[in-house]
Design an enzyme around this catalytic site. Structure first.
Site, PDB file in Angstrom:
ATOM      1  N   GLY A 190       0.787  -1.232   0.000  1.00 57.41           N
ATOM      2  CA  GLY A 190       0.000   0.000   0.000  1.00 57.41           C
ATOM      3  C   GLY A 190       0.817   1.279   0.000  1.00 57.41           C
ATOM      4  O   GLY A 190       0.339   2.310   0.484  1.00 57.41           O
ATOM      5  N   THR A 191       2.002   1.249  -0.589  1.00 59.45           N
ATOM      6  CA  THR A 191       2.771   2.499  -0.607  1.00 59.45           C
ATOM      7  C   THR A 191       2.139   3.514  -1.568  1.00 59.45           C
ATOM      8  O   THR A 191       2.203   4.725  -1.324  1.00 59.45           O
ATOM      9  CB  THR A 191       4.255   2.280  -0.968  1.00 59.45           C
ATOM     10  OG1 THR A 191       4.357   1.812  -2.310  1.00 59.45           O
ATOM     11  CG2 THR A 191       4.918   1.302  -0.020  1.00 59.45           C
ATOM     12  N   MET A 210      -4.259  -7.346  -6.885  1.00 58.33           N
ATOM     13  CA  MET A 210      -3.725  -8.484  -7.648  1.00 58.33           C
ATOM     14  C   MET A 210      -4.824  -9.423  -8.150  1.00 58.33           C
ATOM     15  O   MET A 210      -4.710 -10.641  -8.045  1.00 58.33           O
ATOM     16  CB  MET A 210      -2.716  -9.253  -6.788  1.00 58.33           C
ATOM     17  CG  MET A 210      -1.532  -8.410  -6.356  1.00 58.33           C
ATOM     18  SD  MET A 210      -0.642  -7.672  -7.737  1.00 58.33           S
ATOM     19  CE  MET A 210       0.238  -9.113  -8.332  1.00 58.33           C
ATOM     20  N   HIS A 265       0.722   0.333 -13.419  1.00 58.76           N
ATOM     21  CA  HIS A 265       1.410  -0.923 -13.749  1.00 58.76           C
ATOM     22  C   HIS A 265       2.907  -0.637 -13.830  1.00 58.76           C
ATOM     23  O   HIS A 265       3.328   0.309 -14.507  1.00 58.76           O
ATOM     24  CB  HIS A 265       0.902  -1.469 -15.084  1.00 58.76           C
ATOM     25  CG  HIS A 265       1.581  -2.749 -15.450  1.00 58.76           C
ATOM     26  ND1 HIS A 265       1.266  -3.954 -14.843  1.00 58.76           N
ATOM     27  CD2 HIS A 265       2.573  -3.007 -16.324  1.00 58.76           C
ATOM     28  CE1 HIS A 265       2.055  -4.894 -15.344  1.00 58.76           C
ATOM     29  NE2 HIS A 265       2.855  -4.350 -16.244  1.00 58.76           N
TER      30      HIS A 265
END
Ligand code: GRF
Length: 225
Positions: A18-19, A96, A115
């Site tokens: 979650g950066t 994902m 992406h």
């Protein structure tokens, strides 16, 4: 559809650390992104993204795929949840899962993804290793509108770096992620300001078609690609 038509909030879908979510949270706090982030959803209970969301006081939901009998049923439940919460923009940040085409279409023009490659190169997984193995001299990350096909859809912004002889997949990942934390909040901000739009598979910025993604390099200033 763009933010100009829509009153609701942003949902971030994330499976991992979650950066990128954190960069969005920090930008929202600093710049008051319209409505901030209304919801975070993860398919993994242990996702760092859920911890980060809760720490920021954002509603965070673990929606476990194990609770639905099919992939399609899960995806529709997820889409229904987003609709119930009147989510206007869906931001995939390391989510994902490949979403059902019908669900993607339900959020056409309102779903972004990031992406870690210069699309259309290296769709799918393991992009940093593949970029090194291919001998790519330039690598980076792409923010794009989501279409049913995997890692496809009109590109908006790319962060580009030169690959160095000493790069490893881990080092590349770290350097690419640094730029992601700039380009993703920028694209979300544009969308929320009504500057970014997608119609019939074409991305527009300020009403002008984006023939190629805008490019951001280390000085973090977007230029035409
Ligand atoms: C990022 O590298 C992003 O490009 C990819 O997944 C990763 C998510 O990282 N889609 P994080 O969970 O935001 O740190």
């Amino acid at each position: 559809m763009s933010a100009a038509d829509a009153p609701g909030g942003v949902a971030v879908l994330a499976s991992g650390e979650g950066t990128n979510l954190q960069a969005l949270i920090d930008t929202a706090a600093r710049e008051g992104l319209r409505d901030g982030i209304a919801l975070v959803v993860s398919d993994r209970a242990e996702a760092g993204a859920l911890v980060r969301a809760r720490a920021a006081g954002i509603p965070a939901i673990h929606l476990s795929p194990a609770d639905w009998s099919t992939r399609a049923a899960y995806d529709h439940a997820l889409a229904d949840l987003l609709a119930e919460r009147q989510i206007t923009l869906v931001v995939l940040a390391g989510f994902m899962r490949i979403l059902e085409a019908e669900v993607v279409q339900r959020f056409a023009g309102r779903m972004l993804n990031i992406h870690p490659s210069l699309l259309p190169r290296h769709r799918g997984l393991d992009t940093h290793r593949r970029a090194l193995e291919a001998g790519d001299r330039i690598h980076g990350s792409t923010v794009h509108f989501v279409e049913p096909e995997l890692d496809a859809g009109p590109p908006i912004l790319q962060y580009r770096i030169a690959v160095q002889p000493w790069d490893t997949p881990g080092r590349l990942a770290q350097r690419v992620r640094h730029g992601e934390h700039f380009i993703y909040p920028l694209a979300v901000r544009w969308w929320l300001q009504g500057r970014l739009d997608c119609t019939d598979g074409q991305a527009y910025l300020d009403g002008k078609p984006l023939a190629a993604p805008l490019v951001v390099t280390r000085d973090m200033a977007p230029i035409p690609g």
